[in-house]
Enzyme design. Structure first.
Site, PDB file in Angstrom:
ATOM      1  CD  GLN A 205      -1.689  -2.291   1.842  1.00 36.77           C
ATOM      2  OE1 GLN A 205      -0.515  -2.653   1.936  1.00 36.77           O
ATOM      3  NE2 GLN A 205      -2.680  -3.022   2.301  1.00 36.77           N
ATOM      4  CG  ASP A 246      -7.125  -0.712   9.803  1.00 37.28           C
ATOM      5  OD1 ASP A 246      -5.905  -0.467   9.725  1.00 37.28           O
ATOM      6  OD2 ASP A 246      -7.876  -0.762   8.817  1.00 37.28           O
TER       7      ASP A 246
HETATM    8  O1  MRU Z   1      -5.452  -3.632   4.423  1.00 33.97           O
HETATM    9  P1  MRU Z   1      -5.763  -2.179   4.244  1.00 33.97           P
HETATM   10  O2  MRU Z   1      -5.072  -1.576   3.063  1.00 33.97           O
HETATM   11  O3  MRU Z   1      -7.247  -1.920   4.247  1.00 33.97           O
HETATM   12  O4  MRU Z   1      -5.157  -1.487   5.542  1.00 33.97           O
HETATM   13  C1  MRU Z   1      -5.271  -0.108   5.666  1.00 33.97           C
HETATM   14  C2  MRU Z   1      -4.601   0.443   6.867  1.00 33.97           C
HETATM   15  O5  MRU Z   1      -4.086  -0.268   7.684  1.00 33.97           O
HETATM   16  C3  MRU Z   1      -4.693   1.923   7.064  1.00 33.97           C
HETATM   17  O6  MRU Z   1      -3.544   2.410   7.689  1.00 33.97           O
HETATM   18  C4  MRU Z   1      -5.909   2.220   7.943  1.00 33.97           C
HETATM   19  O7  MRU Z   1      -7.062   1.628   7.425  1.00 33.97           O
HETATM   20  C5  MRU Z   1      -6.142   3.675   8.131  1.00 33.97           C
HETATM   21  S1  MRU Z   1      -6.837   4.405   6.711  1.00 33.97           S
HETATM   22  C6  MRU Z   1      -7.220   6.020   7.019  1.00 33.97           C
END
Ligand code: MRU
Length: 365
Positions: A205, A246
């Site tokens: 990401q 999250d």
């Molecule tokens: O697996 P993902 O890409 O959904 O994980 C996303 C994250 O861990 C982000 O840091 C989190 O959702 C915060 S988004 C504002």
């Protein structure tokens, strides 16, 4: 799913999730950084697939997308009574909830839109209320992110080099972002901020999304491998760290993308302030750290790079998608209501009680 899209050129912001022509339109994040493509989800099952397959990801973004998915379920329901509609919505909600377990925004958003439907007296009113509420959440998300940004920007000085992990930007929200929203807001205040983004293996990401998003918005960004976090910090190159979340518990434990904990430990050792930026919808005032399900993803994310095998066939793999950063590693939690400082437990427990989320007469562990 078919392709379509939306982009605000005046602000140059990417809009991750929108509602257009009775469909949910998403930036297809699996195609980034190679192609800025959009997918159109016409029913809630397509929405559930999009969340599960990371077409859309990031805690606030999946919450809003799921809420709009429930609006699609309402729109296509053949129910003739309100009770039948609520039963259809319940089934759709269960499918949407089953997509990803860790980010609380998904459950929070579905509960909020479902509640508005339950309060209505007719099918038509309930159907309309769900869509209205989901669209309200989408609009609110951008406003909240801008407030988080303004609150957090105060902590940043011009010339700061800031490390971030994963993607907590426009692409993880409706638009603007949480952690990257703080960087955007600092820039809007005229401060020059340089971002060091970690790759964020195994789903990348950081390299695929954060680097793309910041480049797209003209924000100075450099990429490092996850393995270079400690070394980069030891060189004195990093002034602050900022990440999203999250789920944040009333104890101040922060669940975020795998690797966040390592970054926080390194930041502590190198005396670098470590901030978390998140909206109130990311707080879980009820659960204890051990209650939270950490999503485990497929071993292919670790053993394969595209079509190329990068680990021996048959090797055992542990692939957790999130980790937990304990409160003692966190300098501050930036929210739309202000910046929380440690000790978090007392302040957060009080907030939970004020929100009616914690029964103060019951022991909560
Ligand atoms: O697996 P993902 O890409 O959904 O994980 C996303 C994250 O861990 C982000 O840091 C989190 O959702 C915060 S988004 C504002």
């Amino acid at each position: 799913m078919s392709h379509d899209g939306n982009k605000d050129n005046s602000l140059n912001l990417l809009f991750t999730v929108t509602w257009k022509d009775d469909s949910v339109v998403l930036i297809d994040q699996t195609k980034l950084p190679n192609k800025l493509a959009y997918v159109r989800c016409k029913d809630y099952k397509e929405v559930a697939d999009a969340i599960k397959n990371l077409v859309v990801r990031g805690a606030p973004a999946i919450g809003i997308t799921a809420a709009l998915g429930l609006a699609l379920a309402a729109m296509h329901s053949k129910a003739e009574t309100l009770n039948q509609l609520l039963a259809d919505l319940d089934a759709a909600m269960k499918l949407l909830q089953s997509t990803r377990p860790t980010a609380i925004n998904l459950f929070w958003a579905l509960k909020r839109v479902m509640q508005t439907a339950k309060e209505k007296k007719s099918i038509d009113e309930a159907k309309k209320a769900i869509l209205d509420e989901a669209l309200k959440m989408l609009k609110e998300d951008i406003e909240i992110n801008k407030r988080i940004g303004r609150n957090g920007a105060k902590l940043f000085e011009s010339g700061d080099v800031v490390m971030t992990h994963c993607n907590a930007g426009s692409l993880a929200t409706a638009a603007y972002g949480t952690a990257l929203g703080v960087i955007r807001a600092a820039r809007e205040e005229g401060k020059h901020i340089t971002v060091i983004a970690t790759e964020t293996r195994p789903v990348m990401q950081g390299s695929r999304l954060t680097a793309f998003e910041l480049q797209h918005d003209g924000i100075d960004v450099s990429l490092i491998p996850d393995t270079a976090v400690g070394f980069t910090m030891s060189r004195g190159a990093i002034r602050r760290v900022i990440v999203g979340a999250d789920r944040i518990l009333r104890t101040g434990h922060v669940f975020n993308k795998i690797g966040t904990y390592q970054v926080a430990v390194m930041a502590k050792i190198h005396k670098i302030p470590f901030y978390v930026a998140a909206p109130f919808s990311t707080f879980d005032f009820e659960s204890n750290p051990e209650d939270i399900v950490i999503e485990e993803r497929s071993k292919e994310e670790v053993t394969m790079m595209g079509n190329k095998r990068i680990a021996p066939e048959g090797v055992r793999v542990f692939n957790p998608a999130f980790d937990v950063t304990p409160p003692e590693l966190i300098t501050g939690i930036i929210t739309e209501k202000g910046i929380l400082k440690p000790p978090f437990k007392k302040e957060l427990t009080l907030m939970g009680i004020n929100h009616g989320k914690i029964n103060p007469t019951k022991s909560t562990g």
